[in-house]
Design a protein around this motif. Sequence first.
Motif, short mmCIF file in Angstrom:
data_model
loop_
_atom_site.label_atom_id
_atom_site.label_comp_id
_atom_site.label_asym_id
_atom_site.label_seq_id
_atom_site.Cartn_x
_atom_site.Cartn_y
_atom_site.Cartn_z
N ARG A 85 -20.95 -51.93 24.45
CA ARG A 85 -19.68 -51.34 24.05
C ARG A 85 -18.95 -50.72 25.23
O ARG A 85 -17.72 -50.76 25.31
N SER A 168 -8.03 -59.46 20.62
CA SER A 168 -8.85 -58.88 19.55
C SER A 168 -9.32 -59.99 18.63
O SER A 168 -8.94 -60.07 17.47
N ASP A 170 -12.08 -62.42 16.55
CA ASP A 170 -13.43 -62.67 16.07
C ASP A 170 -14.03 -63.72 16.99
O ASP A 170 -13.30 -64.49 17.63
N VAL A 200 -25.86 -60.36 15.28
CA VAL A 200 -24.56 -60.04 14.70
C VAL A 200 -24.33 -58.54 14.70
O VAL A 200 -23.25 -58.04 15.04
N SER A 204 -21.23 -56.60 16.40
CA SER A 204 -20.09 -56.25 15.55
C SER A 204 -20.18 -54.91 14.86
O SER A 204 -19.16 -54.43 14.33
N ARG A 206 -19.84 -51.17 14.23
CA ARG A 206 -18.97 -50.16 14.85
C ARG A 206 -19.66 -48.80 14.81
O ARG A 206 -20.16 -48.37 13.78
N TYR A 211 -17.12 -51.16 19.09
CA TYR A 211 -17.85 -52.38 18.79
C TYR A 211 -17.61 -53.36 19.93
O TYR A 211 -16.79 -53.11 20.83
N PHE A 213 -17.62 -57.42 19.60
CA PHE A 213 -16.77 -58.43 18.97
C PHE A 213 -17.20 -58.57 17.52
O PHE A 213 -18.39 -58.51 17.20
N ARG A 214 -16.22 -58.77 16.64
CA ARG A 214 -16.55 -59.16 15.28
C ARG A 214 -17.10 -60.60 15.31
O ARG A 214 -16.61 -61.43 16.07
N ASP A 216 -18.13 -64.17 13.20
CA ASP A 216 -17.89 -64.97 12.00
C ASP A 216 -18.80 -66.20 12.07
O ASP A 216 -18.71 -66.98 13.01
N ARG A 401 -6.44 -54.71 16.41
CA ARG A 401 -6.59 -55.38 15.13
C ARG A 401 -6.32 -56.86 15.31
O ARG A 401 -5.46 -57.26 16.08
N GLN A 402 -7.07 -57.68 14.53
CA GLN A 402 -6.86 -59.13 14.62
C GLN A 402 -5.67 -59.50 13.74
O GLN A 402 -5.80 -60.01 12.65
#
Length: 986
Positions: A85, A168, A170, A200, A204, A206, A211, A213-214, A216, A401-402
Amino acid sequence: MQRPRPPTGRDPQWSWPGFGSDPVVRARALIETHSPYLTALARREPEIFDDILAHGPRRVVERALRRLRALPPATPRAVLAAALRGAKRHVALATALADLGGVWPLETVCRVLSRLAETALDRALAQALAAARASGELPGIDATDPCPDSGFIVLGMGKLGAHELNYSSDIDLILLYDPDRHGAGDTLQRSFNRIAADLVALMSARDADGYVFRVDLRLRPDPSATPPAMRLPAAIAYYESLGRDWERAAMIKARPVAGDLAAGARFLAQIRPFVWRRHLDFAAIDAMRTMKRRIDARHRDDATLLRSTATDTSAATALRVLSGRDLKLAPGGIREIEFLAQTLQLVWGGRAPQLRTPATLAALAALRRAGHLGAAETRDLARCYRLLRTAEHRLQMQQDRQTHALPASEAGLDAFARFMALPDRAALAAALLPELRRTRIAFEGLLAAPDEQPDGDDGLDTLPELDDPELVEDLAARGFADPAHAAEILRLWRGARPRALRAPQAQALLAALLPRLVATLAAQPDPDRALQRFDRLIFGLPAGIPLLSLLRHNPALIDRIGGILGSAPWLAEHLAATPSALEGLLLPSEGGETLRAGQHTREICALLRRRMDAAADTALAIEIAQRLVRGEEFRLATALLETTLDIDQVARAATALADTTLQRLLVRIVADHAARHGPPPGAGVVIVALGKAGSREMMAGSDLDLMLVYDPGEAGPGAAGYYSRLVHGLIGALTAPGRDGPLYAVDMRLRPSGSQGPVAVSLDAFIRYHAESAWVWERMALTRARVVTGPAPLRARVTAAIDAALHQHVPSWPIIRREAASMRARLGEGPPTDIRLRRGGLMEVEFIAQALQLGLPAADRAQGTRAAFSRLARAGRLDPAIARRLSQADHAWRATQGALRILIGPRPPANFAALSPPTAAALLRCAVPDLPAFALPPGRTIATMAAFEATLDHLAATVRTDFIATIGRPRRTPAPTGPQKRKHGP
């Protein structure tokens, strides 16, 4: 925001063009005004903020990544999570400032973010694998470096796979593991699922440090029914049997980014046939259109508003278009550019590996270089892509935000415009709207359904329903002699009688194509025969969707096929036997084929070299060559039929294709042979081309006259068996049957001692034979010998040996004349339709050139007949006027022979009267432009087949007169004693 302490040690050479003369003040003001997220980062990391502005962003990025890579796999999870992070904060701040300050272009920004994701994934996975080893779950993993041989694969998909991560984003991943790497066990799946979950969470989850990376995982096969980490065999089986077109498009960007990278590369190689089809895949356009239609359904109002701006440029309309607009998914947005590039890649990439690049901008450039996109269109799309991705980054920088949606309010749009370095929303609209419109136009041009044929004046552009009684009457009006039979053929098609038309999609494509197809076939001189030939083509197809999709998206191709079916029965049969040959007509070309013939040939040969060299084994290399050679030969034959290329251009292109095939195939065969029998003894082996291949005069149906010469070195006679087996391997490769037919027919009877001699000739034996035993006609044949490939030193020695055989070891001119005239008599004369053997035909032209070259030095000789006449005149061996006349005759005979070959095949017709009217008309169209003026009898024009025959007779009489004057009257004399050869004459 509190002012950080003043930077120290600022590099006076460093500059921030986007921040003006005072980068610290400007950068702080910009992010304080527009980005709460970056403001918070700068407050939390004041030293990093200082360091970036003082020394540039790269130093901070490299230091952060270096520290991450240095963390050992046994790093405690909490320590690793904090380190990941922290690296994310440093790299995010450096990347944002580099972007806002104009230091890095879009590609660098995206690549740096992608490198951060890869490094973070690598360390997170290493920690999870090391923990599994410590717990005894995966004991076979290396404790110090667990990833490379773990059998666990992290595939980066989407923007990560293409090195295109957003600010930002995913990260889309597919997680796979190889069960064979760890042995059987009931707990293996559970272990790798836990590792996937740990990976994961490390990325991801937080916490107080943020965090990384998110993540998927929904791009994996059937995500609702499969575990997070899939077994490799299951994934391969899925893609081979159930994979869908959108998954093919997604796999264009797939890349191993962490874990066992070698296993990941092997997996992608295994599913390559799923992604990249061996044929031109125009069905992909329909599949991608269906996908985009679903997206457009959610943005129908956006499309309507965008269209309105073409005529209404008012501020109010611009505001309505931009308010809340999704820059990624709305019409004209990022997704349309990506879809356009991926669709063209799927269509053409199966045959062109250079198009298989994952990055969008690189893909657009590759498509432009290949001729699938125009230069202006590519510039527009690339400019729009950069602008939209930059705007997307600004949106995401604000709150991390994505999001892809522009602000919905006027004040919000004004503020965002200023973040984009524009004065207000009007300037933002002026920058964005034209780019969005251009993208939409380009996208619709590719993925919009092809228009139906325009209405015609004769009312025949539409077709009655196939079960309508009026169909027979309609077909009769179009000119079908047996309309009832024609109607029955069409009904069998609709009834899915041919297996190629059984799929619902094939039937839908047929329904769309049928009116134009019937109209085109009806326009041929013999509609019934043209329809029957197309019917044979349909019944011979294993699947109809590829061909019908190709015709649907290239409607002009229907007209070209109609011309072939209507006038060239041999070419039509060739197409029915090898439908893939049709792809040769679709290779992109800027400008006319005639002007770019040489460049086109170079591009095709380069493609052939790349694809054969990249093939996993020789069998695949042969298959690749068969498909490309068939397609290019068909294109050349069609170009000759349509008179866009003349016989010399076709001959050069066909010979260059054969040369390239021989060159790459010999490399493969020698390597395979060496792997089984050891390295080649001596200096190696070369391929010598003779006949039409040697003189670069190949045409449709030409075989390869070859001779292979080797130097055994110290191995002596013991090398004969080695090279004999090698040559048989080469011949087998050239003549191997395949889905697209063999590469070439091969004839090796022009080697010393003909069919009774060894297939591979040693250099010493070649020299000795031509010094002591060769017949005159063998020396004549040798004038067209050309060393095509092999080791360079041996090529030079064989070329010198050929020169010695033609220059030093030749009999006197009276003997040459007598033997040449005698050989011509022994070969006999064919009917007037046999262009080669007829009295005064092509053979006599070639005999003159070959006989006169014997005894001349290499500078005065040429393998090609027309070039030979030019050099003979220059050397004083032939009267210049006769040389010009014979050169024209050679061209005329080859043009006529080439036209007959593509129209009716290699066997000449019994007489010209036997040709159907369409074929006769095509023959006149192809051959007449090449007939020399001196061959026309006084007062004659070539408007009928009778006039054409009279012209050929006059040409033949002229050649026979020149043959008698130069060589002598053909008169049979006793054949020389010695070993008899089955192939007579050069």
